[in-house]
Design a protein around this motif. Structure first.
Motif, short mmCIF file in Angstrom:
data_model
loop_
_atom_site.label_atom_id
_atom_site.label_comp_id
_atom_site.label_asym_id
_atom_site.label_seq_id
_atom_site.Cartn_x
_atom_site.Cartn_y
_atom_site.Cartn_z
N PRO A 1 129.47 33.32 90.50
CA PRO A 1 130.29 34.53 90.39
C PRO A 1 130.27 35.10 88.97
CG PRO A 1 131.44 32.84 91.63
CD PRO A 1 130.23 32.18 91.04
N LEU A 2 130.41 36.39 88.88
CA LEU A 2 130.38 37.16 87.63
C LEU A 2 128.97 37.22 87.04
CD1 LEU A 2 133.70 36.05 85.86
CD2 LEU A 2 133.29 38.04 87.33
N ASN B 1 126.28 36.60 88.62
CA ASN B 1 125.41 37.30 89.59
C ASN B 1 125.64 38.81 89.58
OD1 ASN B 1 127.79 37.52 91.15
ND2 ASN B 1 127.27 35.71 92.38
N ARG B 2 126.85 39.24 89.18
CA ARG B 2 127.09 40.67 89.06
C ARG B 2 126.35 41.26 87.86
NH1 ARG B 2 131.06 42.76 92.27
NH2 ARG B 2 129.93 44.67 91.78
N LEU B 3 126.32 40.50 86.77
CA LEU B 3 125.56 40.93 85.59
C LEU B 3 124.07 41.01 85.92
CD1 LEU B 3 125.45 41.58 82.55
CD2 LEU B 3 125.27 39.11 82.13
N ALA B 4 123.62 40.07 86.77
CA ALA B 4 122.20 40.03 87.14
C ALA B 4 121.78 41.23 87.98
CB ALA B 4 121.90 38.74 87.90
N GLU B 5 122.74 41.99 88.49
CA GLU B 5 122.39 43.20 89.23
C GLU B 5 121.94 44.33 88.31
OE1 GLU B 5 125.27 44.48 92.09
OE2 GLU B 5 125.76 42.42 92.66
N LEU B 6 122.20 44.16 87.01
CA LEU B 6 121.85 45.20 86.03
C LEU B 6 120.84 44.73 85.00
CD1 LEU B 6 125.41 46.68 85.44
CD2 LEU B 6 123.55 47.71 86.75
N THR B 7 120.70 43.42 84.86
CA THR B 7 119.75 42.87 83.90
C THR B 7 118.83 41.90 84.63
OG1 THR B 7 121.14 40.97 83.31
CG2 THR B 7 121.47 43.01 82.06
N LEU B 8 117.59 41.80 84.17
CA LEU B 8 116.66 40.86 84.80
C LEU B 8 115.51 40.56 83.83
CD1 LEU B 8 116.06 39.25 87.38
CD2 LEU B 8 114.60 41.14 88.11
N PHE C 1 117.70 31.75 91.86
CA PHE C 1 118.55 31.40 93.00
C PHE C 1 119.88 30.83 92.51
CE2 PHE C 1 114.95 30.62 96.32
CZ PHE C 1 114.49 31.89 96.10
N ARG C 2 119.84 30.07 91.42
CA ARG C 2 121.08 29.49 90.89
C ARG C 2 122.01 30.59 90.37
NH1 ARG C 2 119.02 25.33 86.65
NH2 ARG C 2 116.91 26.02 87.18
N ILE C 3 121.44 31.56 89.66
CA ILE C 3 122.25 32.66 89.12
C ILE C 3 122.89 33.45 90.25
CG2 ILE C 3 122.08 34.87 87.93
CD1 ILE C 3 120.05 33.55 86.05
N ARG D 1 123.81 37.29 101.07
CA ARG D 1 123.19 36.40 102.05
C ARG D 1 123.45 34.94 101.72
NH1 ARG D 1 118.19 34.30 102.45
NH2 ARG D 1 117.22 35.77 101.02
N PHE D 2 123.38 34.58 100.46
CA PHE D 2 123.67 33.20 100.09
C PHE D 2 125.10 32.82 100.49
CE2 PHE D 2 120.34 32.64 96.46
CZ PHE D 2 119.38 32.37 97.41
N ALA D 3 126.01 33.78 100.42
CA ALA D 3 127.41 33.51 100.79
C ALA D 3 127.58 33.45 102.30
CB ALA D 3 128.32 34.57 100.20
N GLN D 4 126.85 34.30 103.02
CA GLN D 4 127.07 34.42 104.47
C GLN D 4 126.19 33.50 105.32
OE1 GLN D 4 126.74 38.54 105.71
NE2 GLN D 4 127.74 39.25 103.84
N ALA D 5 125.04 33.11 104.79
CA ALA D 5 124.09 32.33 105.60
C ALA D 5 123.63 31.08 104.83
CB ALA D 5 122.89 33.20 105.97
#
Length: 314
Positions: A186-187, A189-196, A180-182, A239-243
């Motif tokens: 910014p940035l 979280n974009r890397l986390a879209e490809l690595t996990l 949740f912290r990641i 969602r974290f940004a909007q809600a």
């Protein structure tokens, strides 16, 4: 000076190499629904098209039940979190549960709108599609907030409300799962879209359990693989940004529906103080705290928690 520059270049090279090794070791791109269905959508799972999304649904128990029980899961979870409750209740009650958009197998909202109001409209539309006009609504964590917001928006449809470690008040965690912290950075979280890293998911699940020893490899598999569902990681960031949590707590006292509040005494994400506040704000509500359980008590000990629900519904 040249020596200093050489040292800097060597350090940057080492850093880039370390990043490359990390990315290679944890590379985990999105997975399409078809790749996940065989394991996580076994019968009685079904899919229903809503707003262009294949909504993952389980609808069990007697269709003659005039007031079905609807179960809403939390962030990064799925309808599977309610397996224990469904098993205990479906002999006598109709149990409806589905993966919310951007979580589980359902997939992302096409318009990228992840405000609470959007989820409330989605839940109401789903139940209308299923022909359900009156229901008991239960929700855990984020699903708990969607549940009480739905009860406010559609009071004539919600017969009873069950809030399980529900969101609603300003976020004051003792500990936040690393995943949740990641998602909020910014940035990164974009890397986390490809690595996990699978270990990151295991750490996050253990963080929300009262007894981390109950977290099995199979449970980690479920959270890990469903997180990889195409679109889910991007949806989590949006969602974290909007809600954000706790944006309208002053509305909670307006709830007039009979309400049961269940809470894990070891919840470090939404501490038990929130349970006490829900209990004070919702007139006539009942509160049951399970001292040894964490943020997902319905999953950690379905037997004890569903017993409290049965008593409330009776």
């Amino acid at each position: 000076m040249k020596r200093f520059a050489g040292i800097v270049v060597a350090m940057l090279s080492a850093l880039l190499l370390a990043i490359a090794v990390f990315v290679a070791a944890t590379w985990a791109p999105d997975r399409p629904l078809a790749e996940l269905q065989s394991r996580w959508a076994q019968p009685p799972s079904a899919f229903i098209d809503m707003e262009g999304m294949p909504v993952h649904l389980r609808d069990e128990g007697p269709r003659a039940d005039p007031v079905p029980i609807v179960l809403l899961h939390g962030t990064s979870s799925s309808l599977h979190t309610w397996d224990g409750w469904a098993k205990e209740l479906k002999a006598k009650r109709r149990i409806i549960r589905f993966d919310l958009p951007g979580i589980g197998l359902t997939g992302a909202f096409a318009d990228g709108d992840y405000r609470i109001e959007r989820y409330v409209r989605f839940v109401a539309a789903m139940l209308d599609r299923l022909g359900v006009s009156r229901y008991v609504l239960a929700g855990n964590s984020f699903g708990g907030q969607v549940a009480w917001e739905t009860a406010l928006a559609h009071p004539g449809h919600v017969d009873k409300l069950v809030l399980v470690d529900a969101a609603g008040y300003p976020f004051q965690p003792v500990s936040v799962p690393i995943g949740f912290r990641i998602a909020r950075i910014p940035l990164l979280n974009r890397l986390a879209e490809l690595t996990l890293p699978r270990g990151l998911i295991e750490s996050s699940v253990r963080n929300v359990y009262g007894d981390p020893g109950k977290v099995t490899p199979e449970l980690v598999d479920r959270y890990f693989e469903l997180t990889l569902r195409e679109g889910n990681r991007r949806a989590l960031v949006q969602r974290f940004a909007q809600a954000p949590a706790g944006i309208r707590p002053e509305r909670i006292p307006a709830l007039k529906v009979p309400t049961l509040i269940l809470w894990g005494g070891r919840d470090r994400l939404l501490p038990p103080a929130d349970a006490e506040r829900f209990h004070r704000d919702i007139s006539g509500s009942r509160l049951v705290v399970f001292d040894q359980l964490g943020h997902v008590p319905q999953e950690e000990d379905p037997g004890a928690t569903v017993a409290a629900v049965k008593l409330f519904l009776s």
